[in-house]
Write a protein that holds these residues in place. Structure first.
Motif, PDB file in Angstrom:
ATOM      1  N   ALA A  21     -28.329  50.807  11.011  1.00 60.26           N
ATOM      2  CA  ALA A  21     -27.536  51.756  10.246  1.00 60.26           C
ATOM      3  C   ALA A  21     -27.529  51.332   8.783  1.00 60.26           C
ATOM      4  CB  ALA A  21     -26.100  51.830  10.780  1.00 60.26           C
ATOM      5  N   GLN A  22     -27.285  52.282   7.922  1.00 66.26           N
ATOM      6  CA  GLN A  22     -27.130  51.966   6.505  1.00 66.26           C
ATOM      7  C   GLN A  22     -25.689  51.616   6.204  1.00 66.26           C
ATOM      8  OE1 GLN A  22     -28.683  55.321   4.299  1.00 66.26           O
ATOM      9  NE2 GLN A  22     -30.744  54.441   4.303  1.00 66.26           N
ATOM     10  N   SER A  23     -25.498  50.888   5.140  1.00 65.47           N
ATOM     11  CA  SER A  23     -24.139  50.559   4.712  1.00 65.47           C
ATOM     12  C   SER A  23     -23.347  51.850   4.510  1.00 65.47           C
ATOM     13  CB  SER A  23     -24.195  49.772   3.401  1.00 65.47           C
ATOM     14  OG  SER A  23     -22.914  49.383   2.994  1.00 65.47           O
ATOM     15  N   GLY A  24     -22.152  51.869   5.064  1.00 67.15           N
ATOM     16  CA  GLY A  24     -21.324  53.072   5.025  1.00 67.15           C
ATOM     17  C   GLY A  24     -21.507  53.981   6.213  1.00 67.15           C
ATOM     18  N   GLY A  25     -22.497  53.690   7.028  1.00 72.33           N
ATOM     19  CA  GLY A  25     -22.778  54.510   8.200  1.00 72.33           C
ATOM     20  C   GLY A  25     -21.943  54.125   9.406  1.00 72.33           C
ATOM     21  N   SER A  26     -22.308  54.697  10.548  1.00 74.70           N
ATOM     22  CA  SER A  26     -21.545  54.491  11.777  1.00 74.70           C
ATOM     23  C   SER A  26     -22.478  54.213  12.954  1.00 74.70           C
ATOM     24  CB  SER A  26     -20.714  55.740  12.096  1.00 74.70           C
ATOM     25  OG  SER A  26     -19.784  56.018  11.079  1.00 74.70           O
TER      26      SER A  26
ATOM     27  N   PRO B 102     -23.048  45.371   5.471  1.00 82.25           N
ATOM     28  CA  PRO B 102     -24.126  44.448   5.855  1.00 82.25           C
ATOM     29  C   PRO B 102     -23.610  43.231   6.622  1.00 82.25           C
ATOM     30  CG  PRO B 102     -24.496  45.233   3.635  1.00 82.25           C
ATOM     31  CD  PRO B 102     -23.154  45.754   4.041  1.00 82.25           C
ATOM     32  N   GLU B 103     -22.410  42.781   6.318  1.00 84.58           N
ATOM     33  CA  GLU B 103     -21.866  41.622   7.027  1.00 84.58           C
ATOM     34  C   GLU B 103     -21.457  41.933   8.457  1.00 84.58           C
ATOM     35  OE1 GLU B 103     -21.022  42.745   3.988  1.00 84.58           O
ATOM     36  OE2 GLU B 103     -18.862  42.488   3.612  1.00 84.58           O
ATOM     37  N   ASP B 104     -21.554  43.191   8.874  1.00 86.54           N
ATOM     38  CA  ASP B 104     -21.317  43.542  10.280  1.00 86.54           C
ATOM     39  C   ASP B 104     -22.561  43.290  11.134  1.00 86.54           C
ATOM     40  OD1 ASP B 104     -19.440  46.391   9.148  1.00 86.54           O
ATOM     41  OD2 ASP B 104     -18.658  44.476   9.917  1.00 86.54           O
ATOM     42  N   THR B 105     -23.648  42.914  10.509  1.00 83.43           N
ATOM     43  CA  THR B 105     -24.890  42.656  11.231  1.00 83.43           C
ATOM     44  C   THR B 105     -24.739  41.484  12.179  1.00 83.43           C
ATOM     45  OG1 THR B 105     -26.292  43.554   9.477  1.00 83.43           O
ATOM     46  CG2 THR B 105     -27.298  41.927  10.944  1.00 83.43           C
ATOM     47  N   GLY B 106     -25.295  41.636  13.382  1.00 86.62           N
ATOM     48  CA  GLY B 106     -25.256  40.565  14.357  1.00 86.62           C
ATOM     49  C   GLY B 106     -25.530  41.090  15.750  1.00 86.62           C
ATOM     50  N   ILE B 107     -25.524  40.179  16.711  1.00 84.75           N
ATOM     51  CA  ILE B 107     -25.609  40.587  18.107  1.00 84.75           C
ATOM     52  C   ILE B 107     -24.180  40.790  18.596  1.00 84.75           C
ATOM     53  CG2 ILE B 107     -26.358  39.981  20.424  1.00 84.75           C
ATOM     54  CD1 ILE B 107     -28.494  38.215  19.159  1.00 84.75           C
ATOM     55  N   TYR B 108     -23.933  41.943  19.172  1.00 84.43           N
ATOM     56  CA  TYR B 108     -22.603  42.287  19.671  1.00 84.43           C
ATOM     57  C   TYR B 108     -22.576  42.129  21.184  1.00 84.43           C
ATOM     58  CZ  TYR B 108     -20.951  43.972  15.186  1.00 84.43           C
ATOM     59  OH  TYR B 108     -20.524  44.043  13.880  1.00 84.43           O
ATOM     60  N   TYR B 109     -21.566  41.414  21.647  1.00 84.39           N
ATOM     61  CA  TYR B 109     -21.385  41.155  23.066  1.00 84.39           C
ATOM     62  C   TYR B 109     -20.060  41.725  23.537  1.00 84.39           C
ATOM     63  CZ  TYR B 109     -24.850  37.437  22.196  1.00 84.39           C
ATOM     64  OH  TYR B 109     -25.963  36.723  21.836  1.00 84.39           O
ATOM     65  N   CYS B 110     -20.044  42.266  24.738  1.00 84.19           N
ATOM     66  CA  CYS B 110     -18.749  42.532  25.359  1.00 84.19           C
ATOM     67  C   CYS B 110     -18.506  41.459  26.413  1.00 84.19           C
ATOM     68  CB  CYS B 110     -18.656  43.947  25.933  1.00 84.19           C
ATOM     69  SG  CYS B 110     -19.639  44.272  27.398  1.00 84.19           S
ATOM     70  N   ALA B 111     -17.247  41.210  26.653  1.00 89.48           N
ATOM     71  CA  ALA B 111     -16.852  40.128  27.540  1.00 89.48           C
ATOM     72  C   ALA B 111     -15.553  40.482  28.228  1.00 89.48           C
ATOM     73  CB  ALA B 111     -16.694  38.829  26.738  1.00 89.48           C
ATOM     74  N   ALA B 112     -15.299  39.817  29.344  1.00 87.23           N
ATOM     75  CA  ALA B 112     -14.085  40.070  30.116  1.00 87.23           C
ATOM     76  C   ALA B 112     -13.262  38.790  30.227  1.00 87.23           C
ATOM     77  CB  ALA B 112     -14.432  40.583  31.506  1.00 87.23           C
ATOM     78  N   GLN B 113     -11.955  38.962  30.026  1.00 86.98           N
ATOM     79  CA  GLN B 113     -11.001  37.861  30.141  1.00 86.98           C
ATOM     80  C   GLN B 113     -10.049  38.195  31.271  1.00 86.98           C
ATOM     81  OE1 GLN B 113      -8.316  37.505  26.804  1.00 86.98           O
ATOM     82  NE2 GLN B 113      -7.914  35.351  27.186  1.00 86.98           N
ATOM     83  N   ARG B 114      -9.995  37.341  32.278  1.00 85.28           N
ATOM     84  CA  ARG B 114      -9.186  37.625  33.446  1.00 85.28           C
ATOM     85  C   ARG B 114      -7.727  37.254  33.249  1.00 85.28           C
ATOM     86  NH1 ARG B 114     -12.065  34.262  37.953  1.00 85.28           N
ATOM     87  NH2 ARG B 114     -11.975  32.762  36.235  1.00 85.28           N
TER      88      ARG B 114
ATOM     89  N   GLY C 206     -25.673  41.390  25.338  1.00 86.08           N
ATOM     90  CA  GLY C 206     -25.649  41.604  23.893  1.00 86.08           C
ATOM     91  C   GLY C 206     -26.533  42.744  23.447  1.00 86.08           C
ATOM     92  N   THR C 207     -26.162  43.324  22.303  1.00 90.75           N
ATOM     93  CA  THR C 207     -26.954  44.390  21.696  1.00 90.75           C
ATOM     94  C   THR C 207     -26.979  44.169  20.187  1.00 90.75           C
ATOM     95  OG1 THR C 207     -27.253  46.794  21.553  1.00 90.75           O
ATOM     96  CG2 THR C 207     -24.988  45.998  21.524  1.00 90.75           C
ATOM     97  N   GLN C 208     -28.133  44.348  19.576  1.00 88.94           N
ATOM     98  CA  GLN C 208     -28.309  44.050  18.159  1.00 88.94           C
ATOM     99  C   GLN C 208     -27.804  45.195  17.294  1.00 88.94           C
ATOM    100  OE1 GLN C 208     -29.754  41.182  16.571  1.00 88.94           O
ATOM    101  NE2 GLN C 208     -28.951  42.195  14.720  1.00 88.94           N
ATOM    102  N   VAL C 209     -27.035  44.827  16.274  1.00 86.65           N
ATOM    103  CA  VAL C 209     -26.591  45.772  15.248  1.00 86.65           C
ATOM    104  C   VAL C 209     -27.079  45.244  13.898  1.00 86.65           C
ATOM    105  CG1 VAL C 209     -24.604  46.711  14.004  1.00 86.65           C
ATOM    106  CG2 VAL C 209     -24.584  46.578  16.507  1.00 86.65           C
ATOM    107  N   THR C 210     -27.789  46.078  13.172  1.00 87.72           N
ATOM    108  CA  THR C 210     -28.290  45.696  11.863  1.00 87.72           C
ATOM    109  C   THR C 210     -27.852  46.742  10.843  1.00 87.72           C
ATOM    110  OG1 THR C 210     -30.237  44.665  12.857  1.00 87.72           O
ATOM    111  CG2 THR C 210     -30.327  45.141  10.497  1.00 87.72           C
ATOM    112  N   VAL C 211     -27.185  46.277   9.793  1.00 88.86           N
ATOM    113  CA  VAL C 211     -26.704  47.173   8.745  1.00 88.86           C
ATOM    114  C   VAL C 211     -27.426  46.815   7.450  1.00 88.86           C
ATOM    115  CG1 VAL C 211     -24.710  48.068   7.517  1.00 88.86           C
ATOM    116  CG2 VAL C 211     -24.469  47.287   9.885  1.00 88.86           C
ATOM    117  N   SER C 212     -28.132  47.777   6.910  1.00 89.30           N
ATOM    118  CA  SER C 212     -28.874  47.538   5.677  1.00 89.30           C
ATOM    119  C   SER C 212     -28.042  47.975   4.472  1.00 89.30           C
ATOM    120  CB  SER C 212     -30.188  48.313   5.700  1.00 89.30           C
ATOM    121  OG  SER C 212     -29.941  49.700   5.796  1.00 89.30           O
ATOM    122  N   SER C 213     -28.253  47.274   3.382  1.00 87.70           N
ATOM    123  CA  SER C 213     -27.473  47.582   2.163  1.00 87.70           C
ATOM    124  C   SER C 213     -28.124  48.684   1.347  1.00 87.70           C
ATOM    125  CB  SER C 213     -27.318  46.325   1.312  1.00 87.70           C
ATOM    126  OG  SER C 213     -28.581  45.801   0.994  1.00 87.70           O
TER     127      SER C 213
END
Length: 123
Positions: free
Chosen positions: A10-15, A84-96, A116-123
């Protein structure tokens, strides 16, 4: 089992909208959280939601930009005004055995993780 989807570029400012499909949980109280990890950095808690009572929590870095929600066995993370600082691998997890959330606990408190799923935000 937890399976993430919806990452991408996604571009910066996008969703982007991430989803986490979870199943196999027979206990009553648990929390589904979203974490992210950028290269060379520690895994960071982003948001979480209680399956029991629907309470939610966000990290300061995403508050007012991201929204977490749940419908049945799907937890979604709507990410708006991406940076751009939102870039990273996003994981969901469960806490019992947690009924209500007031903050995003550390990654060491979570018991099960998705791949995990990769999210890349370009400036």
């Amino acid at each position: 089992q937890l399976v993430e989807s919806g990452g991408g570029l996604a571009q910066s400012g996008g969703s982007l909208r991430l989803t986490c499909e979870f199943d196999g949980f027979t206990i009553r109280h648990y929390v589904i959280g979203w974490f992210r990890q950028a290269p060379g950095k520690e895994r960071e808690g982003v948001s979480c939601i209680s399956v029991s009572d629907g309470t939610t929590a966000y990290s300061d870095s995403v508050k007012d930009r991201f929204t977490i929600s749940r419908r049945r066995t799907t937890v979604s993370l709507q990410m708006n005004n991406l940076l751009p600082e939102d870039t990273g691998i996003y994981y969901c997890a469960a806490q019992r055995f947690v009924e209500t959330v007031t903050a995003v606990d550390g990654a060491d408190k979570y018991d099960y993780w998705g791949q995990g799923t990769q999210v890349t935000v370009s400036s």
